[in-house]
Scaffold this active site. Sequence first.
Site, short mmCIF file in Angstrom:
data_model
loop_
_atom_site.label_atom_id
_atom_site.label_comp_id
_atom_site.label_asym_id
_atom_site.label_seq_id
_atom_site.Cartn_x
_atom_site.Cartn_y
_atom_site.Cartn_z
N ASP A 312 -62.85 -10.81 4.31
CA ASP A 312 -61.46 -10.34 4.20
C ASP A 312 -61.25 -9.07 5.00
OD1 ASP A 312 -58.87 -10.78 3.42
OD2 ASP A 312 -59.06 -9.78 1.49
N LYS A 314 -59.50 -6.77 7.34
CA LYS A 314 -58.14 -6.57 7.82
C LYS A 314 -57.80 -5.10 7.61
CE LYS A 314 -56.21 -8.17 3.38
NZ LYS A 314 -55.28 -9.13 2.74
N ASN A 317 -57.76 -3.44 4.15
CA ASN A 317 -59.00 -3.29 3.40
C ASN A 317 -59.95 -2.28 4.03
OD1 ASN A 317 -58.22 -5.09 1.46
ND2 ASN A 317 -59.34 -6.83 2.30
#
Length: 507
Positions: A312, A314, A317
């Site tokens: 995840d 991105k 984050n």
Amino acid sequence: MEALDHMNLASDKNFTKLLMPGENLLMTLKVIKFNKRNKAQERTVAITSTGVLNLKNKKIQRRIELTSIGGITRSRNGEEFILHCPNEYDYRFSSPLKDQAVQTITRAFRELSGRGLLIWETNELNLKDLATTKSDKKKGVTRMPASETAVNYQSISGNGEESKENRDRRSRTIFRASNNSGEVSMNDFTILKVIGRGSFGKVMLVQKKDTKEVYAMKSLRKDALLEREQVEHTRTEKLIMQHTNHPFIVKLEYAFTSPDKIYFVMEYMRGGELFFHLKEAKKLAEDRARFYAAEIALALGHLHQQNIVYRDLKPENILMDDLGNVHLTDFGMAKMLGEGGTTQSFVGTPEYLAPEIIACSGHGVTADWWSYGILLYEMLVGIPPFYNQNIQLMYELIQHGDLRFPQRNPLSPAAQDIITKLLEREPRRRLGANGVDEIKSHQFFEGTDWNLLEQKRLPTPFTPKITNQLSTENFDEEFTSEEPVNSVVPEHRLKLVMQNQDQFRDF
């Protein structure tokens, strides 16, 4: 409130004379409005201090009074949103500026009425079936969701404080870092601000009462985790965070559970999300992007050495500390694999998904290097390379589309080369397939002193503005303007948790 006048109507006298006395223009934007036959119509919307104006050729087709709006449903993954108007029917719109529009409407509603506006969220892209039509209204049918299912229900309903102290007394500490001691519960922390929100709860800035230390606290509702089958993912998230110690990964300080929630208490990154800074800068200079990419590469390499695929990556984050170093956070999508193992799960954020995840052909840690290539491109160009508003078309582009670089202000040859090799669709040929050293030795990182970088001894290219230790100015006002309360899970939802409490027993 500063006006976001995207359609430049504030200077148009023919438009401004249509406003009521004392009515202030807050935002204008282009939208697609869906009529009762689900036909898409191009419109301009003006949001004012008292209403939402649906315009056609600068004439008001419909004035929606703010006080007539009962709440808003918005898509998490798409651009549609619905204004629920219980006394008439619902208005369904689509716009790339959806989040700005919803934020502007909710603020205006609060300033006008002194109350919060209910917000519901859905993963659906097409909200047709969630909007109350004129014919529904004639039949006495409403599609507006129940108030208690709103993501902000507890914070605006007056029931925000934990009223059942016995829940807190039944808290259980399930992790504490080696330098911390004692049991902890919500009673040990003061909530200062909301700094983020996700599908299963929110992230709050908190202060420990005895030490005055400031932390970021992520609260996860057990009922939401059960409903969306995320209990195992959350268990994995805790395990990864408690066993991971790296300078560019956010550190877990405490974890504890109550009968209705799970809490992760982490070091607070005052610099905010990389997403926040990228949004302000539009795109980054190559030296700045290289610095962040180098730190992220070391964090991913550390995870991959433990056979953990992150999945995840991105800008949302990636958090920044006081000095401007970046750190990975949110391991809700991460998975621990066997040596050289793969997994079939379809998880992640659409823009950053590797082709093998979309194809469900099995993926391993090399999927992270694809996302890393997407992120590097986005930092340098300002938008992911295969982005499209139509998610299915975007998936097609990720799997088969040509990788194009901007002709104006072209990237350096080294930047284009590393991105091209990271966005290799065959995982075994992708840069990073043989480990992080492949990334570190690429010419794009030529001159990087990796030892000094890992020790945080290199000067950072950007220092975030931080006015004090409790500063939240690097977090979006959409979150920090929320009332900082720890909400109570309704009793009928708590019954679901109690019936499945065994699923949380080994946390």
